[in-house]
Motif scaffolding. Structure first.
Motif, mmCIF file in Angstrom:
data_model
loop_
_atom_site.group_PDB
_atom_site.id
_atom_site.type_symbol
_atom_site.label_atom_id
_atom_site.label_comp_id
_atom_site.label_asym_id
_atom_site.label_seq_id
_atom_site.Cartn_x
_atom_site.Cartn_y
_atom_site.Cartn_z
ATOM 1 N N UNK A 3 -46.511 -24.606 35.869
ATOM 2 C CA UNK A 3 -46.312 -25.718 36.787
ATOM 3 C C UNK A 3 -45.764 -26.934 36.036
ATOM 4 N N UNK A 4 -46.294 -27.191 34.853
ATOM 5 C CA UNK A 4 -45.858 -28.335 34.054
ATOM 6 C C UNK A 4 -44.386 -28.200 33.676
ATOM 7 N N UNK A 5 -43.993 -27.032 33.167
ATOM 8 C CA UNK A 5 -42.609 -26.833 32.742
ATOM 9 C C UNK A 5 -41.652 -26.869 33.932
ATOM 10 N N UNK A 6 -42.084 -26.305 35.064
ATOM 11 C CA UNK A 6 -41.239 -26.344 36.259
ATOM 12 C C UNK A 6 -41.037 -27.781 36.732
ATOM 13 N N UNK A 7 -42.110 -28.575 36.655
ATOM 14 C CA UNK A 7 -42.020 -29.984 37.044
ATOM 15 C C UNK A 7 -41.073 -30.743 36.125
ATOM 16 N N UNK A 8 -41.199 -30.500 34.820
ATOM 17 C CA UNK A 8 -40.335 -31.174 33.853
ATOM 18 C C UNK A 8 -38.876 -30.786 34.085
ATOM 19 N N UNK A 9 -38.641 -29.521 34.416
ATOM 20 C CA UNK A 9 -37.258 -29.089 34.634
ATOM 21 C C UNK A 9 -36.659 -29.761 35.874
ATOM 22 N N UNK A 10 -37.466 -29.872 36.929
ATOM 23 C CA UNK A 10 -37.010 -30.615 38.103
ATOM 24 C C UNK A 10 -36.722 -32.070 37.725
ATOM 25 N N UNK A 183 -36.568 -18.177 29.005
ATOM 26 C CA UNK A 183 -35.281 -18.833 28.791
ATOM 27 C C UNK A 183 -34.500 -18.963 30.095
ATOM 28 N N UNK A 184 -34.597 -17.936 30.966
ATOM 29 C CA UNK A 184 -33.891 -18.000 32.255
ATOM 30 C C UNK A 184 -34.477 -19.086 33.138
ATOM 31 N N UNK A 185 -35.789 -19.111 33.241
ATOM 32 C CA UNK A 185 -36.451 -20.012 34.184
ATOM 33 C C UNK A 185 -36.344 -21.480 33.778
ATOM 34 N N UNK A 186 -36.248 -21.738 32.481
ATOM 35 C CA UNK A 186 -36.236 -23.132 32.023
ATOM 36 C C UNK A 186 -34.950 -23.451 31.266
ATOM 37 N N UNK A 187 -33.854 -22.828 31.711
ATOM 38 C CA UNK A 187 -32.568 -22.997 31.027
ATOM 39 C C UNK A 187 -32.085 -24.442 31.069
ATOM 40 N N UNK A 188 -32.298 -25.127 32.187
ATOM 41 C CA UNK A 188 -31.829 -26.511 32.310
ATOM 42 C C UNK A 188 -32.574 -27.415 31.328
ATOM 43 N N UNK A 189 -33.892 -27.272 31.269
ATOM 44 C CA UNK A 189 -34.710 -28.084 30.372
ATOM 45 C C UNK A 189 -34.362 -27.822 28.913
ATOM 46 N N UNK A 190 -34.260 -26.551 28.539
ATOM 47 C CA UNK A 190 -33.965 -26.195 27.149
ATOM 48 C C UNK A 190 -32.583 -26.694 26.745
ATOM 49 N N UNK A 191 -31.607 -26.529 27.644
ATOM 50 C CA UNK A 191 -30.245 -26.972 27.334
ATOM 51 C C UNK A 191 -30.194 -28.479 27.135
ATOM 52 N N UNK A 316 -42.381 -33.864 40.380
ATOM 53 C CA UNK A 316 -41.249 -34.452 39.673
ATOM 54 C C UNK A 316 -40.770 -35.720 40.376
ATOM 55 N N UNK A 317 -40.709 -35.686 41.709
ATOM 56 C CA UNK A 317 -40.290 -36.867 42.471
ATOM 57 C C UNK A 317 -41.266 -38.016 42.253
#
Length: 438
Positions: A3-10, A183-191, A316-317
């Motif tokens: 949940x934390x990583x998904x929130x950060x990616x958003x 890597x797939x799920x958090x590609x935006x954050x990692x990039x 995230x919002x």
């Protein structure tokens, strides 16, 4: 942790997609750096609040809000008037506040009267697909300029910026196709993190501006009380109607993506969405920021990351809104290198072409639909290449439409399709009348 990583990616996606407009507008208006930072702070608050209101009470989709391109255009037009000396800076900013308040009132009226559902019927797969293609075409120029470093350190192609930016783009392209789920799920954050660190290591990342205080509540009417002007009313009404068309098209795209993973999702209440849009647009005037709209690029982000649940987006919002109260955090976030931001969100926006083609696949009109698509794309994309100064002498209403290829192409598509539908229905009525007389 998920949940934390998904929130950060958003959070990263919202941030990367929201920085360009207020920075560009602030510079166009000639605002000093401290006022641009304050403008950015208020814009973050509006983005977060607008997204929360829509996700909780409006369309109820996990859909990013961002500064509307149409408002961006209006701000730039006013910046030109201010630069030419025909309008004082303080008067122009106060008139922009009034414009957003009027447009917000229009959305509230349309939603309260229940007219949005009728307007929505105009947005067929033909219109939605055309809208997406012109949108990507309109954005592609800014993306490529950003990746080449034009306007970042110099006004020319900068190899020092372009090479690492395209390197980040390559990472952003490869990660979503990795065999590792993380890597797939958090590609935006990692990039984004990799690109930001790379730009810092190369010494080409912007410096973090000092914040005036550790905590600050964004003020209301920072530009002064709204100012009435005879030209504000027609411009605001036109902008409101065009934004309404943009709103419906954007939600239709995201709704279809979410429905694939949540087939039992209730349909969007467009009248309620318009009411919330009215509130958020009016808040743009109150907080002296840029009016926000739901961003259709969210659909591409969802396809890239698979994030369609509401909770990470809501968090995230709320985080974006919370950040606006802490100027040091805002200062750090606004130091994100724009070429990295463009590289990271390039793939989500490019994937919208696939969504457009899927819309076209559902069409059964044959040559009629191909004709409408061709004419709409020629006019919409072609108008993107018309210099702004070439239409500067036209009346405000015509100039506003002609200066936005996305809106112009979409309007042409709607009008042509409705004319063909009317013609076909008239022909059927004629045949029925002839049969009846016999």
């Amino acid at each position: 942790m998920r949940l934390f990583l998904s929130t950060i990616q958003w959070l990263v996606f919202i941030l990367a997609g929201s920085l360009v407009a207020p920075l560009a507008v602030g510079n166009a208006l000639g605002l000093p750096p401290e006022e641009i930072a304050s403008f950015m702070q208020r814009t973050f608050l509006l983005i977060g609040v607008s997204a929360l209101l829509q996700t909780l009470f409006g369309h109820k989709l996990p859909m990013m809000e961002g500064p509307a391109g149409l408002w961006w255009g209006v701000f730039v037009v006013y910046a030109g008037l201010i630069a030419s000396g025909s309008l004082a800076l303080s008067d122009g900013l106060r008139q922009l506040e009034m414009g957003m308040l009027i447009t917000g009132g229009l959305f509230l009226l349309l939603g309260a009267m229940g007219w949005i559902g009728k307007i929505r019927k105009l947005f067929t797969p033909l219109v939605t697909g055309t809208y997406l293609i012109i949108l990507v075409a309109q954005l592609s120029g800014s993306f490529m300029k950003g990746l080449f470093g034009i306007g970042y350190l110099t006004d020319e192609v900068d190899v020092r910026v372009a090479l690492p930016a395209f390197g980040v783009l390559l990472i952003a392209m490869l990660l979503p196709r990795s065999r590792f789920g993380f890597l797939r799920n958090y590609s935006v954050l990692i990039s984004l993190l990799a690109g930001w660190l790379l730009f810092i290591a190369l010494g080409i990342a912007p410096e973090v501006l000092p914040a005036p205080s550790a905590f600050d509540i964004p003020g209301i009417f920072e530009w002064g009380l709204p100012q009435w002007d005879a030209g504000v009313l027609p411009t605001s009404i036109l902008i409101g109607l065009l934004l309404l068309a943009n709103l419906i098209a954007s939600i239709a795209v995201v709704e279809k993506v979410v429905a694939k993973s949540q087939p039992d999702m209730p349909p969007v209440d467009y009248n309620r969405t318009s009411l919330i849009m009215g509130v958020s647009t009016a808040l743009g005037g109150v907080f002296s920021a840029m009016g926000c709209v739901p961003i259709s690029g969210t659909a591409g982000f969802m396809l890239t990351t698979g994030l369609v649940k509401r909770l990470p987006f809501i968090l995230a919002a709320a985080g974006i809104a919370l950040v606006s109260f802490f100027p040091p955090v805002t200062a750090v976030l606004t130091s994100l290198p724009m070429p990295v931001g463009y590289a990271v969100i390039f793939i989500p926006f490019a994937s919208m072409i696939g969504l457009a083609l899927r819309e076209y696949q559902s069409l059964q009109g044959g040559d009629r639909d191909f004709f409408i698509i061709g004419v709409s794309l020629m006019i919409g994309i072609g108008s993107l290449f018309v210099p702004a100064q070439a239409i500067a002498h036209l009346p405000g209403l015509i100039r506003t439409i002609a200066n936005n290829g996305l809106v112009l192409g979409m309007l042409v598509c709607i009008v042509l399709e409705q004319l063909f539908i009317y013609r076909e229905k008239a022909a059927l009525r004629g045949k029925d009348g002839t049969s009846g007389s016999r």
